[in-house]
Motif scaffolding. Sequence first.
Motif, mmCIF file in Angstrom:
data_model
loop_
_atom_site.group_PDB
_atom_site.id
_atom_site.type_symbol
_atom_site.label_atom_id
_atom_site.label_comp_id
_atom_site.label_asym_id
_atom_site.label_seq_id
_atom_site.Cartn_x
_atom_site.Cartn_y
_atom_site.Cartn_z
ATOM 1 N N GLY A 275 -8.302 -13.452 -0.578
ATOM 2 C CA GLY A 275 -8.160 -12.145 -0.052
ATOM 3 C C GLY A 275 -6.496 -12.041 -0.171
ATOM 4 O O GLY A 275 -6.048 -11.532 0.772
ATOM 5 N N ASN A 276 -6.100 -12.079 -1.328
ATOM 6 C CA ASN A 276 -4.708 -11.808 -1.742
ATOM 7 C C ASN A 276 -4.532 -10.955 -3.126
ATOM 8 O O ASN A 276 -5.268 -11.203 -4.148
ATOM 9 N N VAL A 299 -11.394 -11.166 1.612
ATOM 10 C CA VAL A 299 -11.025 -9.998 2.158
ATOM 11 C C VAL A 299 -9.464 -9.825 2.405
ATOM 12 O O VAL A 299 -8.888 -10.438 3.216
ATOM 13 N N PRO A 300 -8.930 -8.885 1.591
ATOM 14 C CA PRO A 300 -7.236 -8.782 1.840
ATOM 15 C C PRO A 300 -6.923 -8.009 3.030
ATOM 16 O O PRO A 300 -7.806 -7.167 3.530
ATOM 17 N N GLY A 303 -5.012 -1.921 4.258
ATOM 18 C CA GLY A 303 -3.748 -1.244 3.963
ATOM 19 C C GLY A 303 -3.002 -1.611 2.676
ATOM 20 O O GLY A 303 -2.215 -1.311 1.986
ATOM 21 N N THR A 304 -3.721 -2.783 2.084
ATOM 22 C CA THR A 304 -3.156 -3.409 0.946
ATOM 23 C C THR A 304 -3.908 -2.748 -0.371
ATOM 24 O O THR A 304 -5.014 -2.494 -0.234
ATOM 25 N N ASN A 305 -3.305 -2.719 -1.639
ATOM 26 C CA ASN A 305 -3.765 -2.230 -2.795
ATOM 27 C C ASN A 305 -3.694 -3.191 -4.058
ATOM 28 O O ASN A 305 -2.594 -3.975 -4.006
ATOM 29 N N ILE A 306 -4.578 -3.165 -4.931
ATOM 30 C CA ILE A 306 -4.325 -3.804 -6.085
ATOM 31 C C ILE A 306 -3.709 -3.025 -7.008
ATOM 32 O O ILE A 306 -4.104 -1.929 -7.436
ATOM 33 N N ALA A 307 -2.809 -3.501 -7.888
ATOM 34 C CA ALA A 307 -2.149 -2.666 -8.981
ATOM 35 C C ALA A 307 -2.831 -3.273 -10.179
ATOM 36 O O ALA A 307 -2.396 -4.352 -10.780
ATOM 37 N N VAL A 308 -3.407 -2.531 -10.902
ATOM 38 C CA VAL A 308 -4.270 -2.699 -11.992
ATOM 39 C C VAL A 308 -3.921 -2.160 -13.322
ATOM 40 O O VAL A 308 -3.829 -0.923 -13.293
#
Length: 378
Positions: A275-276, A299-300, A303-308
Motif C-alpha cells: 500500500g505504498n 491499500v495506499p 489521497g495519494t496518487n501513482i505517477a506512472v
Amino acid sequence: MASTKGQVIKCKAAVAWEKNQPMTIEEIEVAPPKAKEIRIKVIATGLCHSDLSAWKGILPFTKFPCVLGHEASGIVESVGEGITSVKEGDHVLSSFLPQCNECPMCKSPNSNMCVKFFESLGYPGMLLDGTSRFSCKGKTVHHFVACSTFAQYTVIPHGFFTKIRNDAPMEKICLLSCGVTTGYGGPVKVAKIKPGSTCAVFGLGAVGLGAVMGCKRQGAGKIFGVDINNDKKEIAKTFGVTDFVNPTEHQKPIDQVLMDLTQQVGCDYTFECIGNVGVIQSALAACRVGEGQCVVIGVPPSGTNIAVDPMQLLFGRVLTGCFFGGLEPSEVPALVDDYMQKKIMLDEFITHTLSIDDVNKAFDYLIQGKTLKTVMHF
Ligand code: APR
Ligand code: ZN
Ligand code: ZN
C-alpha cells in the motif's frame, strides 16, 4: 441459555474513541438486527493492516468513535426479517467486500465488486440504512466497513458475510475473511499466473505471504520476496519465496535490482502488498517489457496518487489491481475446504494469539513488524 433474539445485548468491545489513541475495552450495547441484517457472536478476529490504517485515520470511510476489525469468524445469534441465507447457529465469516448477488457487478462474471460496497461507503461508519446498532455510555459508536469484529457481538448487513462449514476451526479460518485471501487471490484469481513464471511479491506481511502461497500453488518458477525487514526472510521461505531481497541493502533502485537478478528480462508478474505508491511504481517498472503484469493489492493512504510514466504501459506492461484478491465471498468456502484438506496454509501465519483485552498490544506488534497475524478471542 435464554434466547437474546430481539433484545439489546450488552457485551465487551474494543472501542476506538479517537484516531491514534489507545482503544479501551468497554461494555457496549448491540441492538438487534434490522431487516436484511444478522447479529453474530464473534469467535475469533484477526488484526489486518487495514484496521491499523483506519485507526491512524488514513482510510477515508472511518468515523470515530468506532469498533474496528473486519476479519472474523462467528456464529449467527439471530437474523433480521428477509434473511434466508443463514439461520441461528450457522458459522459465518465477515466480509468487508459484499456480494448481494443482485446488482450488475455481482452478475458480471468478470468482477467481484458489488454495488452494496459503494452504497456502504455513502454512510461511513453506519450500516446501510444510515444508522448504527452500537452505543456506549449513551454515545453512538460507529461501525467499520459493516463488520466491526472487535466486539463480542456485531450486526452485519446481508451480503457482508459468508456461510461456511461448521466443522472448521474458527480461530484459524478467520484469516480467510480478509488478509490471506486478499493476497492469495492476486496470483490465483486475478493474474492466473502460468507455471514456471518469475514473480516478485513486494511486502511480506500476511497479505504478501498469501500472494507467495498463491504463486507457489500456481507453479511459479521463481518467487522474489521483497521486504525491508530481514526478519521476514526465513518465514518467507516456508511459504515459497525462492529469493529474498531487501531493497535497503542495495545501492540501485529495487526495480533495477530485480532487472539485474533476471538478466534484464524482468518479472512476469509482480504483486504490491504494502500500500505504498512508490513501491507500486517500482513493481510496475520491475515487470517484463511487452507482457509483465503488476497487480496492486495493498491499500495506499487515501489521497495519494501513482505517477506512472505512460511509456511503461506503451511498452506493454500491464497495471491492474484488486480488492479481496479478485475473489467473490462465495468462493471462500472452497478455500476453507482447501485448508481442511491441507492444500493451503493458515496456521503458519498466526504468530500471536491474544485476548481482545490486549488489542493495543496487538496493534503495537503490527506497527513494530513483530507479527504476521495476531488472532484475538473474547
Ligand atoms: N519495501 C518493501 N517492504 C516494505 C516496505 C517497502 N518500502 N514498507 C513496508 N514493507 C513491508 C513491511 O516490512 C511488512 O513486512 O511490508 C510488509 C507489510 O506487512 P503488514 O504490515 O503485516 O501488512 P499486511 O497485513 O500484510 O497488509 C499489507 O495490504 O490489505 C492491505 O491495508 C493492507 O495495505 C496493507 C497491505
Ligand atoms: Zn452486488
Ligand atoms: Zn483486511
